[in-house]
Design a protein around this motif. Structure first.
Motif, mmCIF file in Angstrom:
data_model
loop_
_atom_site.group_PDB
_atom_site.id
_atom_site.type_symbol
_atom_site.label_atom_id
_atom_site.label_comp_id
_atom_site.label_asym_id
_atom_site.label_seq_id
_atom_site.Cartn_x
_atom_site.Cartn_y
_atom_site.Cartn_z
ATOM 1 N N GLU A 70 -9.532 -5.465 8.101
ATOM 2 C CA GLU A 70 -10.614 -6.453 8.124
ATOM 3 C C GLU A 70 -10.810 -7.033 9.522
ATOM 4 O OE1 GLU A 70 -10.133 -9.331 4.995
ATOM 5 O OE2 GLU A 70 -9.848 -7.755 3.500
ATOM 6 N N PRO A 129 -13.851 -4.287 3.662
ATOM 7 C CA PRO A 129 -14.004 -2.931 4.195
ATOM 8 C C PRO A 129 -12.849 -2.049 3.749
ATOM 9 C CG PRO A 129 -13.356 -4.467 5.916
ATOM 10 C CD PRO A 129 -13.621 -5.279 4.699
ATOM 11 N N THR A 130 -13.119 -0.757 3.657
ATOM 12 C CA THR A 130 -12.137 0.207 3.181
ATOM 13 C C THR A 130 -11.873 1.238 4.278
ATOM 14 O OG1 THR A 130 -12.982 -0.048 0.931
ATOM 15 C CG2 THR A 130 -11.632 1.889 1.368
ATOM 16 N N VAL A 181 -19.215 2.390 8.759
ATOM 17 C CA VAL A 181 -19.181 1.555 9.951
ATOM 18 C C VAL A 181 -18.618 2.339 11.136
ATOM 19 C CG1 VAL A 181 -18.241 -0.579 10.937
ATOM 20 C CG2 VAL A 181 -18.888 -0.499 8.522
ATOM 21 N N LEU A 218 -14.218 4.004 8.420
ATOM 22 C CA LEU A 218 -14.244 2.654 7.872
ATOM 23 C C LEU A 218 -15.568 2.492 7.158
ATOM 24 C CD1 LEU A 218 -12.827 -0.152 7.804
ATOM 25 C CD2 LEU A 218 -14.190 -0.735 9.809
ATOM 26 N N ILE A 219 -15.509 2.106 5.882
ATOM 27 C CA ILE A 219 -16.738 1.963 5.102
ATOM 28 C C ILE A 219 -16.799 0.577 4.471
ATOM 29 C CG2 ILE A 219 -16.890 4.432 4.564
ATOM 30 C CD1 ILE A 219 -15.929 3.672 1.693
ATOM 31 N N VAL A 220 -18.023 0.182 4.142
ATOM 32 C CA VAL A 220 -18.273 -1.028 3.371
ATOM 33 C C VAL A 220 -19.178 -0.608 2.224
ATOM 34 C CG1 VAL A 220 -19.278 -3.328 3.401
ATOM 35 C CG2 VAL A 220 -18.069 -2.492 5.403
ATOM 36 N N TYR A 227 -12.707 -4.461 11.494
ATOM 37 C CA TYR A 227 -14.110 -4.477 11.060
ATOM 38 C C TYR A 227 -14.856 -5.645 11.725
ATOM 39 C CZ TYR A 227 -18.143 -5.286 8.051
ATOM 40 O OH TYR A 227 -19.410 -5.521 7.589
#
Length: 145
Positions: A73, A26-27, A130, A117-119, A76
């Motif tokens: 992480e 995740p970023t 997310v 937060l993105i994936v 997430y």
């Protein structure tokens, strides 16, 4: 129910899911929201650093980057497994917000900011958001009166 002992064991003995689907980590991203202007583009909070041969022995910046990405992480995982309102997720959100706040450019004195937060998939053509925060005020130490 999560107990302190189970949390400690989870941190000491990670789950080795060898056959789990491989994915990009995740970023965590942030963007500035200047008053009256269009939002700035999203920026990565945790930037990968170039590696040199001596980093095998001494690499404090790399250790900080690894710790920051591990925090992202963990947040997430808590969001997915426990939900956004779980105490562990809320505590991790506080830590991640402080991490992102430390990455806000020093030149940003007026306005607000936002984090998300993105994936992404392997070719980064699909972005799954997310979590996306509301407007957050810039740290008071950076504001000018």
């Amino acid at each position: 129910m999560t107990t302190p002992t189970s949390t400690l064991l989870r941190q000491l003995f990670p789950s080795w899911e060898f056959f789990d689907e491989a994915r990009l980590p995740p970023t965590l991203q942030l963007r500035l929201l200047p008053r009256g202007d269009a939002p700035a583009p999203w920026l990565r909070v945790v930037q990968p650093l170039p590696r040199r041969w001596w980093h095998v022995v001494f690499n404090p910046a790399g250790t900080r980057t690894l710790a920051a990405q591990t925090l992202v992480e963990r947040w997430y995982t808590e969001l997915i497994e426990l939900g956004e309102d779980a105490p562990a997720s809320i505590e991790s959100l506080t830590l991640v917000t402080a991490l992102a706040e430390s990455a806000v450019p020093r030149s940003a004195a007026i306005g607000d900011w936002q984090l998300r937060l993105i994936v992404t998939d392997d070719d980064e053509s699909h972005v799954d958001v997310v979590y996306e925060s509301d407007r957050l005020a810039l740290p008071s130490a950076r504001r000018t009166s």
